[in-house]
Design a protein around this motif. Structure first.
Motif, PDB file in Angstrom:
ATOM      1  N   PHE A   1       0.815  -1.227   0.000  1.00 61.24           N
ATOM      2  CA  PHE A   1       0.000   0.000   0.000  1.00 61.24           C
ATOM      3  C   PHE A   1       0.842   1.267   0.000  1.00 61.24           C
ATOM      4  N   GLU A   2       2.153   1.097  -0.154  1.00 56.50           N
ATOM      5  CA  GLU A   2       3.018   2.289  -0.104  1.00 56.50           C
ATOM      6  C   GLU A   2       2.635   3.330  -1.141  1.00 56.50           C
ATOM      7  N   ASP A   3       2.246   2.883  -2.340  1.00 52.53           N
ATOM      8  CA  ASP A   3       1.951   3.825  -3.424  1.00 52.53           C
ATOM      9  C   ASP A   3       0.647   4.593  -3.226  1.00 52.53           C
ATOM     10  N   VAL A   4      -0.219   4.113  -2.325  1.00 53.14           N
ATOM     11  CA  VAL A   4      -1.499   4.817  -2.141  1.00 53.14           C
ATOM     12  C   VAL A   4      -1.565   5.551  -0.800  1.00 53.14           C
ATOM     13  N   MET A   5      -0.503   5.480  -0.024  1.00 50.33           N
ATOM     14  CA  MET A   5      -0.553   6.117   1.294  1.00 50.33           C
ATOM     15  C   MET A   5      -0.393   7.628   1.186  1.00 50.33           C
ATOM     16  N   PRO A   6      -1.145   8.389   1.988  1.00 46.49           N
ATOM     17  CA  PRO A   6      -0.962   9.849   1.996  1.00 46.49           C
ATOM     18  C   PRO A   6       0.480  10.196   2.408  1.00 46.49           C
ATOM     19  N   GLN A   7       0.953  11.294   1.863  1.00 45.66           N
ATOM     20  CA  GLN A   7       2.360  11.663   2.055  1.00 45.66           C
ATOM     21  C   GLN A   7       2.748  11.782   3.526  1.00 45.66           C
ATOM     22  N   GLU A   8       1.807  12.252   4.355  1.00 49.59           N
ATOM     23  CA  GLU A   8       2.183  12.481   5.756  1.00 49.59           C
ATOM     24  C   GLU A   8       2.575  11.186   6.470  1.00 49.59           C
ATOM     25  N   TYR A   9       1.971  10.065   6.065  1.00 50.73           N
ATOM     26  CA  TYR A   9       2.317   8.791   6.691  1.00 50.73           C
ATOM     27  C   TYR A   9       3.665   8.286   6.173  1.00 50.73           C
ATOM     28  N   ILE A  10       3.921   8.560   4.916  1.00 53.40           N
ATOM     29  CA  ILE A  10       5.223   8.173   4.356  1.00 53.40           C
ATOM     30  C   ILE A  10       6.313   8.974   5.065  1.00 53.40           C
ATOM     31  N   ASP A  11       6.037  10.270   5.275  1.00 57.16           N
ATOM     32  CA  ASP A  11       7.013  11.113   5.989  1.00 57.16           C
ATOM     33  C   ASP A  11       7.229  10.613   7.418  1.00 57.16           C
ATOM     34  N   LEU A  12       6.133  10.205   8.067  1.00 60.63           N
ATOM     35  CA  LEU A  12       6.258   9.709   9.448  1.00 60.63           C
ATOM     36  C   LEU A  12       7.146   8.471   9.507  1.00 60.63           C
ATOM     37  N   GLU A  13       7.020   7.616   8.501  1.00 61.81           N
ATOM     38  CA  GLU A  13       7.830   6.401   8.495  1.00 61.81           C
ATOM     39  C   GLU A  13       9.284   6.696   8.125  1.00 61.81           C
ATOM     40  N   LYS A  14       9.454   7.510   7.082  1.00 59.02           N
ATOM     41  CA  LYS A  14      10.814   7.739   6.575  1.00 59.02           C
ATOM     42  C   LYS A  14      11.571   8.791   7.382  1.00 59.02           C
ATOM     43  N   ASN A  15      10.835   9.791   7.877  1.00 61.13           N
ATOM     44  CA  ASN A  15      11.534  10.912   8.512  1.00 61.13           C
ATOM     45  C   ASN A  15      10.866  11.314   9.823  1.00 61.13           C
ATOM     46  N   GLY A  16      10.373  10.324  10.543  1.00 61.56           N
ATOM     47  CA  GLY A  16       9.726  10.625  11.816  1.00 61.56           C
ATOM     48  C   GLY A  16      10.610  10.223  12.979  1.00 61.56           C
ATOM     49  N   SER A  17      10.017  10.232  14.182  1.00 60.05           N
ATOM     50  CA  SER A  17      10.833   9.937  15.360  1.00 60.05           C
ATOM     51  C   SER A  17      10.705   8.491  15.824  1.00 60.05           C
ATOM     52  N   PHE A  18       9.902   7.688  15.127  1.00 61.82           N
ATOM     53  CA  PHE A  18       9.779   6.282  15.520  1.00 61.82           C
ATOM     54  C   PHE A  18      11.099   5.559  15.261  1.00 61.82           C
ATOM     55  N   GLY A  19      11.620   4.968  16.303  1.00 57.42           N
ATOM     56  CA  GLY A  19      12.840   4.174  16.172  1.00 57.42           C
ATOM     57  C   GLY A  19      14.052   4.974  15.770  1.00 57.42           C
ATOM     58  N   SER A  20      14.016   6.286  15.979  1.00 62.40           N
ATOM     59  CA  SER A  20      15.174   7.102  15.617  1.00 62.40           C
ATOM     60  C   SER A  20      15.608   7.938  16.825  1.00 62.40           C
ATOM     61  N   GLU A  21      16.694   8.651  16.656  1.00 63.96           N
ATOM     62  CA  GLU A  21      17.210   9.481  17.749  1.00 63.96           C
ATOM     63  C   GLU A  21      16.787  10.939  17.585  1.00 63.96           C
ATOM     64  N   LYS A  22      15.877  11.208  16.640  1.00 68.38           N
ATOM     65  CA  LYS A  22      15.462  12.597  16.411  1.00 68.38           C
ATOM     66  C   LYS A  22      14.589  13.057  17.569  1.00 68.38           C
ATOM     67  N   ARG A  23      14.989  14.122  18.216  1.00 61.36           N
ATOM     68  CA  ARG A  23      14.268  14.580  19.389  1.00 61.36           C
ATOM     69  C   ARG A  23      14.165  16.112  19.398  1.00 61.36           C
ATOM     70  N   LEU A  24      14.021  16.678  20.590  1.00 61.50           N
ATOM     71  CA  LEU A  24      13.733  18.108  20.717  1.00 61.50           C
ATOM     72  C   LEU A  24      14.714  19.003  19.937  1.00 61.50           C
ATOM     73  N   GLY A  25      15.985  18.690  20.041  1.00 55.18           N
ATOM     74  CA  GLY A  25      16.996  19.529  19.367  1.00 55.18           C
ATOM     75  C   GLY A  25      16.868  19.520  17.855  1.00 55.18           C
TER      76      GLY A  25
END
Lengths: 306, 190
Positions: free
Chosen positions: A12-36
């Motif tokens: 379903f990757e090709d039909v997902m709204p962009q915001e969910y793709i961004d959350l997966e690819k460039n979100g904070s789940f499982g990453s070290e991206k935080r307040l800074g």
């Protein structure tokens, strides 16, 4: 598993709204991206219907950006302005009945311990001063008495904001509000002192004047709640709509109160302090070991002309 | 009672089908417009509805949209195959947030206002799959109330009385059967 549910089914990757793709690819789940890194990654809370200059919204943004493991965190909210943010949040959350939030969180944490005995699941209550200190004070205090492993956050705007400005137990004595025209007649409830007496392992009183401070205290509170006991964070979040100040002046109000009667306070038990130290030592040890491995790997590389 | 769960628009706040005596299907059954039928009859009815529609659209929900299990992965593959055979579109329901200020109806559907997506895309047959039952029932009722979309619910649990047609216990084998029947009907074998 918990991280997997933040990953999109490839069919379903090709039909997902962009915001969910961004959350997966460039979100904070499982990453070290935080307040800074705010502004440089897809946040868990973006659009929300809160008023301009609302510092509850600012505090909320800081808190969800500071979660140590967002994919393993469940937020419990209650009635109030904060509930408007919860519905927009890309994170597991429960809206409880007004005042019941700490009771709901207690049950949830116990159930998660049984369901996932080998995983850490952080249960965090985020509610306003009305839900925490007035209507839900019973549930709040009893969760602390019972020593539940949950973190409680109070957004303290010192009134009932989304119902028009009634006084709350957290309003200042003498405060004149839309629905309290003669001024409040008794003192602000000292919930942070109640929290200490009730057995919270960590208590902090912070302000949106210092977002980094909120983040640091919140992280400590979550870590301590995992192993030691209940923790409590009280955040001053001025409400420009009801305080009748310009949205741009919220920060000024927060800063003034921070210098005055809403200064930073922190209480930590010896057990909680030792626990934090042990975590830091473990992290340092792991870093040193990693460095040692890297250095030894470097040495194995034959140097030209050596 | 002889209440028929027909496609809408039935008007603002349509009655709950269960209050009019519509029961969920038993094992081995499906439900068509409020009446329980044999499962195979229901599967063929759904396949026919899909193929006869001008703009059939699948609404896969969170249970299949996210990479939770290998089973969900296979389910995703089968949904895509059925959609391809039936020339159906796919509009996901990634979660149930009542997003502010509103969802983008051209790319997603939301159980709190599914009618926006139906209207925007002129969908005449909508197939729900992988949506948690309580949210599916909410969406199905709103769609029946405000649109003329024919709704199908492929439910892994006990089926949906609020849908115009619904299968219960829709596992991946059932999806394979549906796929085969769609292929067969396309060839004119029905």
């Amino acid at each position: 598993m918990s991280l997997d549910i933040t990953r999109i089914n490839p069919y379903f990757e090709d039909v997902m709204p962009q915001e969910y793709i961004d959350l997966e690819k460039n979100g904070s789940f499982g990453s070290e991206k935080r307040l800074g890194d705010l502004g440089a990654f897809k946040e868990l809370l973006e659009e929300h219907p809160m008023c301009a200059g609302c510092h509850l919204a600012l505090a909320f943004r800081v808190l969800v950006s500071s979660l140590p493991r967002p994919e393993d965190s469940i937020l419990v909210g209650s009635t109030g302005c904060s509930s408007l943010a919860f519905t927009q949040l890309a994170l597991h959350n429960i809206h409880s009945l007004f005042g019941n939030q700490n009771a709901v969180a207690s049950g949830l944490k116990r159930a998660l311990k049984l369901r996932f005995p080998n995983k850490v699941k952080d249960v965090i209550v985020m509610a306003g001063d009305g839900a925490t200190a007035d209507i839900g004070l019973d549930m709040t205090l009893h969760s602390w008495f019972r020593g539940e492993n949950i973190t409680t956050v109070m957004f303290d705007n010192e009134l009932y904001a989304n119902t028009g400005g009634q006084e709350s137990g957290m309003s200042m004595c003498g405060a004149v509000l839309n629905m309290a025209p003669t001024g409040k007649k008794f003192q602000k409830i000292r919930v942070h002192e109640l929290a200490i007496s009730a057995g919270c392992a960590y208590v902090a009183v912070v302000s949106t004047a210092k977002p980094k401070n909120i983040s640091e205290c919140f992280k400590k509170a979550i870590l301590i709640a995992r192993e030691v006991g209940p923790t409590y964070i009280q955040i001053f979040t001025p409400c420009p709509t009801n305080l009748k100040i310009k949205p741009s002046d919220s920060k000024k109000v927060a800063a003034e109160r921070f210098k005055g009667d809403y200064a930073f306070k922190e209480h930590i038990t010896d057990e909680a302090r030792e626990y934090l130290t042990s975590i830091k030592d473990a992290v340092k040890k792991e870093a040193l070991e990693t460095e040692a491995v890297l250095v030894s790997e470097d040495k194995e590389i034959p140097l030209e002309g050596g | 009672m002889n209440y028929k769960v027909l496609k809408g628009p039935e008007g603002y706040l349509p009655p709950a089908a269960s209050l009019h005596g519509v029961c969920l299907p038993e094992k081995g059954e499906g439900i068509i417009e409020g009446k329980c039928v044999i499962r195979d009859v229901c599967i063929r009815h759904i396949a026919k509805s899909l193929l006869e529609a001008k703009n059939p659209t699948f609404f896969p929900g969170p249970l299949v949209i996210w990479r939770t299990t290998d089973y969900a992965l296979e389910r995703g593959k089968l949904i895509r195959e059925i959609a391809k055979e039936a020339d159906a579109k796919i509009i996901p329901m990634p979660d149930y947030r009542p997003k502010y200020p509103m969802i983008n109806p051209s790319v997603e559907i939301n159980p709190n206002h599914p009618n926006l997506t139906i209207w925007h895309n002129k969908i005449d047959v909508g197939i729900f799959i992988g949506v948690h039952c309580h949210q599916a029932n909410l969406a199905l009722k709103i769609i029946r109330g405000g649109t003329d979309c024919y709704t199908v619910a492929l439910c892994a649990e006990e089926g949906h009385e609020e849908a115009n047609a619904s299968l219960r216990d829709t596992d991946n084998n059932t999806l394979k059967i549906l796929l085969d029947i769609v292929k067969e009907m396309k060839k004119g074998g029905a």
